[in-house]
Write an enzyme that holds these catalytic residues in place. Structure first.
Site: not given
Ligand code: IPM
Ligand code: MN
Length: 365
Positions: A194, A251
């Site tokens: 990101k 995750d």
């Protein structure tokens, strides 16, 4: 081979799926002449109630002595969990300390769905195409999970914070693992990040690009995590190969991958450190179906396959377990959460029937 294995059954469906995993472990041991001595130890929410800690000292000692660890899922129903102080709940009190203790920085989560099993996926068959075969590699002991945290009245105001940090060494070692895997598989490596917002992601990419210099033979691409979430549903097989993810993003995307396959019960995992590793399914303890003999043990049995491959360096044994797992499904059998129009009612398997069938296939091969 003679090895000590610590077994942490955990909570909810943990004991019943671990039991099937151990059946498979023993059947492989018999077939190939390995000797495993198994040491059960308390871990998780039940361990908090029985021993006052979700990761009791005796369990730490047993894990320290073991060559590898098999762990089931942990956690109880919401109401039961409320009786446990936050820092003693299994996530912060047991799982993260276990990962930290053995520095298990490399988390392997395979996302595999051959074309013949496309009907398990909620996606259309043409989207599954020739099949999905992705190895998600998630950094497991860094980032926001392990950063300093502030919360509650201690802050004296309406405020909470979590730090996200990555060091050069932390990024470098997981990038090397991912590039090595991609090289061995002669496969694409997709680096997820990101970097349009996060400093840690820009740093992550710098280090990954540096490591990439030693792997010029590996096909490489990088993608923003939000786009990766979209693409994983739109066209999952474009990622066939290896995906490299930091802890928190990994995750989330690994659970999404379970959704793409049709069940979190199809998500095994291995957590490997510099000296020791442990294996666990990627999902939770499903307290709502615990004790009913209907949970899917595939994720646990696949984790045992990983135990052989990644913890014991026995790839042939691992391959044999994978083959048996896929054979069960390809013969038209499934556990209840996967069964649909294509599953005949007499082919719906209980947890223990699934394990028995894997064992009988191993024995017949
Ligand atoms: C996982 C789990 C854990 C995580 C939780 C239980 C701490 O969701 O292994 O994916 O977030 O890593
Ligand atoms: Mn998770």
């Amino acid at each position: 081979m003679k090895k000590n294995i610590a077994v942490l059954e955990g909570d909810g469906i943990g004991p019943e799926i671990v039991k099937e995993g151990l059946k498979v472990l023993h059947s492989i041991a018999n077939k190939y002449g390995h000797q495993f001595s198994i040491h059960h130890a308390p871990f998780g929410a039940a361990a908090y109630f029985s021993h006052g800690s979700p990761f009791p000292e005796e369990t730490k000692a047993i894990c320290d002595e073991a060559d590898a660890i098999v762990k089931g899922p942990v956690g109880l129903a919401v109401e039961e969990m409320k009786k446990i102080p936050q820092e003693c709940r299994p996530e912060l009190g047991a799982i993260l300390p276990l990962r930290q203790r053995y520095d298990t920085f490399a988390n392997y989560r395979p996302v595999r769905l051959p074309k013949s099993l496309a009907h398990f996926s909620p996606l259309r068959e043409e989207i599954i195409g020739e099949g999905i075969d992705i190895l998600m590699i998630r950094e497991l002991v860094g980032g926001i999970y392990f950063g300093a945290k502030t919360e509650g009245p201690a802050t004296g105001m309406q405020y909470a914070h979590d730090d996200c940090t990555y060091t050069d060494q932390q990024v470098r070692r997981i990038a090397e693992v991912a590039f090595e895997e991609a090289r061995q598989r002669k496969a694409l490596l997709t680096n997820v990040h990101k970097a349009n917002v996060l400093a840690t992601s820009r740093f992550w990419n710098e280090v990954v690009e540096d490591v990439r210099g030693q792997y010029e033979d590996v096909r490489y691409s990088s993608m923003l995590v939000d786009n990766a979430a979209f693409q994983l549903v739109k066209n999952p097989s474009q990622f066939n190969g290896v995906m490299l993810l930091e802890n928190m993003q990994g995750d989330i995307l690994t659970d999404q991958a379970g959704g793409v396959l049709g069940s979190l019960g199809l998500m095994p995992s291995a957590c490997i450190g510099t000296e020791k590793g442990y294996v666990e399914p990627a999902h939770g303890s499903a307290p709502d179906i615990a004790g009913q003999n209907k949970a899917n043990p595939y994720s646990m049995i696949g984790s045992i396959a990983f135990l052989f491959e990644k913890c014991l360096s026995l790839p042939r044994e691992s391959e044999e377990i994978w083959r048996a797992l896929f054979t069960v499904l390809e013969r038209g059998y499934a556990t209840i959460e996967l069964a649909g129009a294509r599953t005949a009612s007499d082919r719906i398997l209980s947890t223990s029937d699934f394990g028995d069938m894997v064992v009988s296939i191993i024995e017949e091969e």
